[in-house]
Scaffold this active site. Structure first.
Site, PDB file in Angstrom:
ATOM      1  N   TYR A   1      -6.151   6.848   4.294  1.00 55.76           N
ATOM      2  CA  TYR A   1      -6.424   5.785   3.324  1.00 55.76           C
ATOM      3  C   TYR A   1      -5.662   4.504   3.681  1.00 55.76           C
ATOM      4  CZ  TYR A   1      -5.715   2.748  -0.551  1.00 55.76           C
ATOM      5  OH  TYR A   1      -5.619   1.604  -1.292  1.00 55.76           O
TER       6      TYR A   1
ATOM      7  N   ASP B   1      -9.836   5.437  -2.301  1.00 52.94           N
ATOM      8  CA  ASP B   1      -8.739   6.015  -3.089  1.00 52.94           C
ATOM      9  C   ASP B   1      -9.337   6.615  -4.365  1.00 52.94           C
ATOM     10  OD1 ASP B   1      -9.335   3.893  -4.719  1.00 52.94           O
ATOM     11  OD2 ASP B   1      -7.343   2.984  -4.660  1.00 52.94           O
TER      12      ASP B   1
ATOM     13  N   GLU C   1       0.825  -1.216   0.000  1.00 55.17           N
ATOM     14  CA  GLU C   1       0.000   0.000   0.000  1.00 55.17           C
ATOM     15  C   GLU C   1       0.857   1.264   0.000  1.00 55.17           C
ATOM     16  OE1 GLU C   1      -3.046   0.477  -0.611  1.00 55.17           O
ATOM     17  OE2 GLU C   1      -3.748  -1.569  -0.574  1.00 55.17           O
TER      18      GLU C   1
END
Ligand code: SF4
Length: 373
Positions: free
Chosen positions: A135, A153, A52
């Protein structure tokens, strides 16, 4: 004034949306190196965290080789924490946004040291770690720990804006899109749901040409029904990017080494290696101004052409001056001499690799600098 172009009773049904999407995901999930198959045991949080952080602002295709390389070198968070920062920056070089690599290393040290090698499993605790924002915390909590978290996102914003026919432009629409994503996020399988939304955005609900005929949510999609899908999400016009300029100094020694220096720890490309240069500014540098900013006095030659690079907030144009220098007695604080065939081992960002490639190609074509010009 609400911007969703529907009355509440016409809004897509949340239960039907997540049930349909999870069924689609069970069949069509992308196979990614950091993922567990749909419905399988949760993946290693280290893998999800690493992927990520790498995936921010770039694509799966760009990240995949970096991810494989990082796992081969540092198979767990303890190994990454123990690595020298310079090795991590060098391995990261080319992915951009180097502050992320520094935070990645700092975060690994906190997890390996203070937290006994275990990532926390809640969004709130994850957000306390270096480099983990809203996020990323939601994505790790949902995907690695099965927590219900609202993961939004750019891909998810696009899908939701279309699904609910949201006319408000971005970035104003962000809270509205997050609330709508919350509405359709299920209690169970929140991680699979988040990944399903990402996959739908990446493979079906594409930015310019959504493939609505292949979309599992076509019957629920108000943007599609209104014939507005491809125009959504709307965006406020962006101010044009400014252009900054610099002169970079290519200093080569007779033994085939090049002068590099380390950038300050704070700021853009912090702690990375660079070809010495003038400050970066919006005005073009006249030769008489740039000369005093050089790391040494020399018989400078200006190389033909310009190196161009675009950062998130500005374009960058660099002229390169070249000179040869004697290393003997050269002050160590000015920089470090690196053999041209050893540059791969240096933490050089992409823009510096462009400058070096330009220097290697153009040094034969150099012309003298005219400081009167
Ligand atoms: Fe996107 Fe079309 Fe699917 Fe709507 S129907 S979510 S616009 S691909």
């Amino acid at each position: 004034m609400p911007s969703v172009a529907s009355s509440p009773d016409q809004a897509p049904a949340a239960d039907a949306i997540h049930a349909t999407l999870l069924t689609w995901y069970d069949r069509h999930a992308r196979r990614l190196p950091w993922r567990s198959p749909p419905g399988a045991a949760a993946p290693d949080p280290y893998h999800i965290w690493l992927s990520e952080i790498m995936l921010q602002q770039t694509t799966v295709a760009a990240v995949a080789p970096y991810y494989a390389d990082f796992l081969a070198r540092w198979p767990d968070v303890g190994a990454l924490a123990a690595a020298p920062l310079d090795d991590v920056l060098t391995a990261w070089a080319g992915l951009g946004y180097y502050a992320r690599a520094r935070n990645l290393h700092r975060c690994a040290q906190v997890v390996a040291g203070d937290l006994g090698g275990r990532f926390p499993d809640s969004e709130a605790e994850l957000r306390r770690l270096p480099g983990i924002g809203v996020y990323t915390a939601a994505a790790i909590a949902a995907i690695a720990f099965g927590r219900r978290a609202v993961v939004v996102d750019g891909n998810v914003e696009r899908v939701v804006a279309r699904l609910f026919h949201v006319e408000t432009p971005l970035p104003t629409a962000k809270p509205e899109l997050k609330a709508l994503t919350d509405r359709i996020t299920p209690e169970r399988r929140a991680g699979d749901f988040a990944q399903a939304m990402m996959d739908l955005g990446a493979t079906v609900c594409l930015p310019r040409q959504p493939k609505c005929l292949l979309c599992p949510l076509e019957d629920h999609c108000r943007g599609r029904a209104a014939g507005a899908a491809a125009e959504l999400p709307r965006k406020l016009a962006k101010a044009p990017k400014p252009t900054r300029h610099a002169v970079a100094f290519w200093v080569a020694a007779p033994d085939g080494t090049l002068l590099l220096r380390r950038r300050p720890e704070k700021g853009l490309l912090g702690g990375m290696m660079e070809v010495p240069s003038t400050p970066w500014r919006e005005g073009v540098w006249a030769a008489a101004e740039a000369g005093p900013a050089a790391p040494l006095q020399a018989d400078w030659q200006v190389l033909p052409g310009t190196v161009r690079h675009t950062f998130t907030h500005f374009h960058f144009e660099v002229t390169v001056w070249a000179a040869s220098a004697d290393k003997t007695g050269f002050p160590a604080e000015v920089g470090r001499w690196v053999a041209l065939d050893a540059l791969d081992g240096e933490a050089l960002p992409t823009v510096m690799r462009k400058i070096i490639a330009h220097g290697m190609k153009q040094t034969a074509l150099a012309a003298p600098v005219n400081e009167d010009g």
